[in-house]
Design a protein around this motif. Structure first.
Motif, PDB file in Angstrom:
ATOM      1  N   THR A   6      -8.414 -18.547  -6.112  1.00  0.00           N
ATOM      2  CA  THR A   6      -8.662 -19.952  -6.464  1.00  0.00           C
ATOM      3  C   THR A   6     -10.194 -20.624  -6.494  1.00  0.00           C
ATOM      4  OG1 THR A   6      -8.530 -20.694  -3.657  1.00  0.00           O
ATOM      5  CG2 THR A   6      -6.360 -20.039  -5.135  1.00  0.00           C
ATOM      6  N   ARG A   7     -11.273 -19.894  -6.183  1.00  0.00           N
ATOM      7  CA  ARG A   7     -12.307 -20.522  -6.020  1.00  0.00           C
ATOM      8  C   ARG A   7     -13.145 -21.013  -7.579  1.00  0.00           C
ATOM      9  NH1 ARG A   7     -15.107 -16.917  -2.061  1.00  0.00           N
ATOM     10  NH2 ARG A   7     -14.122 -17.680   0.311  1.00  0.00           N
ATOM     11  N   PRO A   8     -12.345 -20.593  -8.391  1.00  0.00           N
ATOM     12  CA  PRO A   8     -12.568 -21.023  -9.457  1.00  0.00           C
ATOM     13  C   PRO A   8     -11.842 -22.217 -10.824  1.00  0.00           C
ATOM     14  CG  PRO A   8     -12.441 -18.291  -9.921  1.00  0.00           C
ATOM     15  CD  PRO A   8     -12.027 -19.056  -9.007  1.00  0.00           C
ATOM     16  N   LEU A   9     -11.455 -22.117  -9.940  1.00  0.00           N
ATOM     17  CA  LEU A   9     -10.818 -23.673 -10.132  1.00  0.00           C
ATOM     18  C   LEU A   9     -11.112 -25.113  -9.970  1.00  0.00           C
ATOM     19  CD1 LEU A   9      -6.820 -23.368  -8.761  1.00  0.00           C
ATOM     20  CD2 LEU A   9      -7.222 -22.873 -11.041  1.00  0.00           C
ATOM     21  N   LEU A  10     -11.851 -24.654  -9.349  1.00  0.00           N
ATOM     22  CA  LEU A  10     -12.947 -26.141  -8.989  1.00  0.00           C
ATOM     23  C   LEU A  10     -13.992 -25.980 -10.772  1.00  0.00           C
ATOM     24  CD1 LEU A  10     -14.476 -28.538  -7.791  1.00  0.00           C
ATOM     25  CD2 LEU A  10     -15.994 -27.196  -7.276  1.00  0.00           C
ATOM     26  N   PHE A  11     -13.870 -25.321 -11.817  1.00  0.00           N
ATOM     27  CA  PHE A  11     -15.203 -25.690 -12.787  1.00  0.00           C
ATOM     28  C   PHE A  11     -13.515 -25.146 -14.122  1.00  0.00           C
ATOM     29  CE2 PHE A  11     -17.274 -23.731  -9.934  1.00  0.00           C
ATOM     30  CZ  PHE A  11     -18.655 -24.639  -9.772  1.00  0.00           C
ATOM     31  N   LEU A  12     -12.777 -24.879 -13.377  1.00  0.00           N
ATOM     32  CA  LEU A  12     -11.579 -24.246 -14.507  1.00  0.00           C
ATOM     33  C   LEU A  12     -10.377 -26.044 -14.852  1.00  0.00           C
ATOM     34  CD1 LEU A  12     -11.321 -20.826 -14.113  1.00  0.00           C
ATOM     35  CD2 LEU A  12     -12.206 -21.821 -15.982  1.00  0.00           C
ATOM     36  N   SER A  13     -10.103 -26.357 -13.957  1.00  0.00           N
ATOM     37  CA  SER A  13      -9.332 -27.558 -13.544  1.00  0.00           C
ATOM     38  C   SER A  13      -9.858 -29.142 -14.499  1.00  0.00           C
ATOM     39  CB  SER A  13      -8.924 -28.106 -12.391  1.00  0.00           C
ATOM     40  OG  SER A  13      -8.049 -26.370 -11.781  1.00  0.00           O
ATOM     41  N   GLY A  14     -10.956 -29.383 -14.627  1.00  0.00           N
ATOM     42  CA  GLY A  14     -11.327 -30.645 -15.615  1.00  0.00           C
ATOM     43  C   GLY A  14     -11.796 -31.383 -14.068  1.00  0.00           C
ATOM     44  N   VAL A  15     -12.354 -30.694 -12.627  1.00  0.00           N
ATOM     45  CA  VAL A  15     -13.202 -31.929 -12.281  1.00  0.00           C
ATOM     46  C   VAL A  15     -14.169 -32.291 -12.294  1.00  0.00           C
ATOM     47  CG1 VAL A  15     -13.998 -32.004  -9.654  1.00  0.00           C
ATOM     48  CG2 VAL A  15     -12.245 -30.955  -9.967  1.00  0.00           C
ATOM     49  N   ILE A  16     -15.238 -31.364 -12.752  1.00  0.00           N
ATOM     50  CA  ILE A  16     -16.607 -31.495 -13.505  1.00  0.00           C
ATOM     51  C   ILE A  16     -16.513 -30.795 -15.312  1.00  0.00           C
ATOM     52  CG2 ILE A  16     -18.971 -30.567 -13.247  1.00  0.00           C
ATOM     53  CD1 ILE A  16     -18.148 -29.353 -10.488  1.00  0.00           C
ATOM     54  N   PHE A  17     -15.824 -31.090 -15.919  1.00  0.00           N
ATOM     55  CA  PHE A  17     -16.237 -30.873 -17.198  1.00  0.00           C
ATOM     56  C   PHE A  17     -14.448 -31.081 -17.361  1.00  0.00           C
ATOM     57  CE2 PHE A  17     -18.521 -27.247 -15.323  1.00  0.00           C
ATOM     58  CZ  PHE A  17     -19.938 -27.236 -16.276  1.00  0.00           C
ATOM     59  N   TYR A  68      -2.749 -24.896 -19.741  1.00  0.00           N
ATOM     60  CA  TYR A  68      -1.229 -24.252 -19.221  1.00  0.00           C
ATOM     61  C   TYR A  68      -1.302 -23.778 -17.466  1.00  0.00           C
ATOM     62  CZ  TYR A  68       0.485 -22.255 -23.833  1.00  0.00           C
ATOM     63  OH  TYR A  68       0.781 -22.047 -24.526  1.00  0.00           O
ATOM     64  N   ASN A  69      -3.151 -24.855 -17.882  1.00  0.00           N
ATOM     65  CA  ASN A  69      -3.391 -24.895 -15.722  1.00  0.00           C
ATOM     66  C   ASN A  69      -2.506 -26.361 -15.447  1.00  0.00           C
ATOM     67  OD1 ASN A  69      -4.450 -25.241 -13.125  1.00  0.00           O
ATOM     68  ND2 ASN A  69      -6.527 -25.426 -13.537  1.00  0.00           N
ATOM     69  N   PRO A  70      -1.730 -26.613 -14.503  1.00  0.00           N
ATOM     70  CA  PRO A  70      -1.257 -27.880 -14.235  1.00  0.00           C
ATOM     71  C   PRO A  70      -2.350 -28.564 -13.968  1.00  0.00           C
ATOM     72  CG  PRO A  70       0.941 -25.815 -13.263  1.00  0.00           C
ATOM     73  CD  PRO A  70      -0.444 -25.179 -13.943  1.00  0.00           C
ATOM     74  N   LEU A  71      -3.237 -28.017 -12.833  1.00  0.00           N
ATOM     75  CA  LEU A  71      -4.362 -28.974 -12.032  1.00  0.00           C
ATOM     76  C   LEU A  71      -5.002 -29.964 -13.295  1.00  0.00           C
ATOM     77  CD1 LEU A  71      -5.768 -26.904  -9.605  1.00  0.00           C
ATOM     78  CD2 LEU A  71      -4.780 -28.412  -9.316  1.00  0.00           C
ATOM     79  N   GLN A  72      -4.676 -29.138 -14.847  1.00  0.00           N
ATOM     80  CA  GLN A  72      -5.696 -29.305 -15.768  1.00  0.00           C
ATOM     81  C   GLN A  72      -5.033 -30.788 -16.086  1.00  0.00           C
ATOM     82  OE1 GLN A  72      -8.348 -28.074 -17.196  1.00  0.00           O
ATOM     83  NE2 GLN A  72      -9.161 -29.883 -17.791  1.00  0.00           N
ATOM     84  N   HIS A  73      -3.764 -31.232 -15.723  1.00  0.00           N
ATOM     85  CA  HIS A  73      -3.237 -32.399 -15.883  1.00  0.00           C
ATOM     86  C   HIS A  73      -2.943 -33.243 -15.078  1.00  0.00           C
ATOM     87  CE1 HIS A  73      -0.729 -29.870 -19.931  1.00  0.00           C
ATOM     88  NE2 HIS A  73      -1.158 -28.849 -19.445  1.00  0.00           N
ATOM     89  N   ILE A  74      -2.810 -32.723 -13.882  1.00  0.00           N
ATOM     90  CA  ILE A  74      -2.565 -33.934 -12.993  1.00  0.00           C
ATOM     91  C   ILE A  74      -4.609 -34.219 -13.190  1.00  0.00           C
ATOM     92  CG2 ILE A  74      -3.544 -33.994 -10.510  1.00  0.00           C
ATOM     93  CD1 ILE A  74      -1.192 -31.300 -10.330  1.00  0.00           C
ATOM     94  N   THR A  75      -5.341 -33.786 -13.208  1.00  0.00           N
ATOM     95  CA  THR A  75      -7.338 -34.270 -13.404  1.00  0.00           C
ATOM     96  C   THR A  75      -6.922 -35.257 -14.274  1.00  0.00           C
ATOM     97  OG1 THR A  75      -8.215 -32.243 -14.148  1.00  0.00           O
ATOM     98  CG2 THR A  75      -7.581 -32.718 -11.861  1.00  0.00           C
ATOM     99  N   GLY A  76      -6.122 -34.601 -15.635  1.00  0.00           N
ATOM    100  CA  GLY A  76      -6.689 -35.644 -16.854  1.00  0.00           C
ATOM    101  C   GLY A  76      -5.802 -36.915 -16.399  1.00  0.00           C
TER     102      GLY A  76
END
Length: 245
Positions: free
Chosen positions: A166-177, A192-200
């Protein structure tokens, strides 16, 4: 309520400041990280203020993972109390989830209020999209924790493996990019990463110009239902075995 009070006392009662530290720690952490990143990213990917840009990504990401971890570790954490017939594994999980939700909501309120007081963020808050974000965070975070509760409790090695994965998720979930700034092939995978939808969704709640057309609450809720049902089935089957570990 009794289990929530016990959680507050057991987790924060021995540290200086008690429960207040549970609020200050993430607030100060986000403030420090925002300052560090703002030195390298003078102009954020969206808007003109980096702290609000970072907070709109970091807070829902952080809340999701904390809900997942709290739900996954609830039975192991409340093992002694579950020996009493009146206390069920659902009570233990619900107490940890409710306390985590209330704590994170308070932290988010303090962070966003502080940022808007300190800077002219040029953002407009849309309450309906923010509420949708919270619902998505709670549904996905809790369902992920329910699914992980059995393997994390019964297989200690899984906990370490999960932490690494789960550590790489910080960079793969729309937090910074931003999702839109990614290459097309990366977008096709990260969708397909639900976190991407959440941060968006939360970014769309603060930035009127950011439509985040890729966000699909239906997808997040669908994934959450599948994970939650699977996790509850495993819990119902193995919760007694988990207590004996």
């Amino acid at each position: 309520m009794a289990l929530m009070l016990r959680e507050m006392t057991a987790t924060y009662g021995r540290s200086p400041g008690g429960y207040i530290w549970a609020i200050l720690e993430p607030v100060l952490g986000i403030a420090f990280i925002s300052y560090i990143f703002s030195l390298g990213f003078r102009t954020p990917r969206l808007g003109t203020n980096f702290p609000i840009f970072f907070a709109t990504g970091m807070l829902p990401y952080q809340m999701t993972l904390q809900l997942s971890n709290n739900a996954a570790g609830a039975i192991n954490y409340s093992r002694s109390l579950l020996a009493y017939p009146r206390v069920t594994y659902f009570d233990a999980i619900a107490a940890r989830i409710l306390l985590a939700v209330l704590t994170n909501m308070l932290v988010s309120t303090i962070v966003f209020f502080g940022i808007t007081l300190a800077w002219d963020t040029r953002t407009v808050f849309e309450i309906d999209r923010a509420i949708m974000t919270v619902l998505m965070v709670v549904s996905f975070g809790v369902s992920l924790g329910l699914l992980n509760s059995v393997p994390i409790t019964m297989f200690p090695l899984y906990r370490s493996a999960w932490s690494i994965l789960t550590r790489p998720l910080l960079f793969l979930s729309g937090v910074i990019f931003l999702y839109e700034s990614m290459p097309r092939i990366a977008q096709n995978i990260l969708w397909y990463n639900p976190l991407q939808h959440i941060t968006g969704e939360l970014r769309g709640a603060f930035y009127l110009q950011y439509e985040a057309k890729y966000v699909s609450p239906l997808y997040v809720f669908s994934v959450s239902i599948i994970l939650a049902v699977s996790g509850l089935v495993l819990l119902h089957r193995y919760h007694r075995d988990m207590l004996e570990r």
